[in-house]
Design a protein around this motif. Structure first.
Motif: not given
Length: 127
Positions: A72-76, A94-97, A100
């Motif tokens: 669920k932390s993987i944004r794309h 790309w991982i949330a929080d 970049k």
């Protein structure tokens, strides 16, 4: 996995049963290893709940970092396939929080990068 490919920093698939036996202590009671990819010493483990990056440090390998990334932390993510002159494929996550900068893993030509992409899409889609 070929030794040359491993020395170049490229991952290829590894035996799931071996990974379960060696890293089972990291898993929750109902968590299963779905697939794993290995470099010389490091490992990327896909479970049915998260992605586990095993980073073995130092010459002796006694220090190990276990980086757990819930799906669920993987944004794309992005998968770059091999080309004529570029013999390795890349997976960028790309991982949330986090900053970049994506998590980047390189795979050898014998690893099916499309299978890696499909597995990640399936795992993310379950949440």
């Amino acid at each position: 996995m070929g030794i040359i490919s491993g020395l170049m920093g490229n991952a290829s698939g590894t035996d799931v049963e071996k990974v379960k036996k060696e890293y089972g202590k990291l898993l929750g009671p109902n968590e299963n290893v779905v697939q794993a990819y290995q470099w010389i010493r490091d490992l990327l483990i896909f479970t049915d709940y998260r992605l586990i990056c095993v980073d073995i440090q130092g010459a002796t390998g006694k220090k190990v970092i276990y980086h757990s990334i819930p799906y669920k932390s993987i944004r794309h993510f992005e998968v770059e396939s091999t080309g004529y002159f570029d013999l390795d494929a890349e997976l960028k996550i790309w991982i949330a929080d986090m900053d970049k900068t994506p998590l980047v893993k390189t795979f050898s030509a014998d690893a099916d990068v499309y299978q890696v992409q499909a597995l990640l899409a399936e795992c993310i889609g379950k949440i």
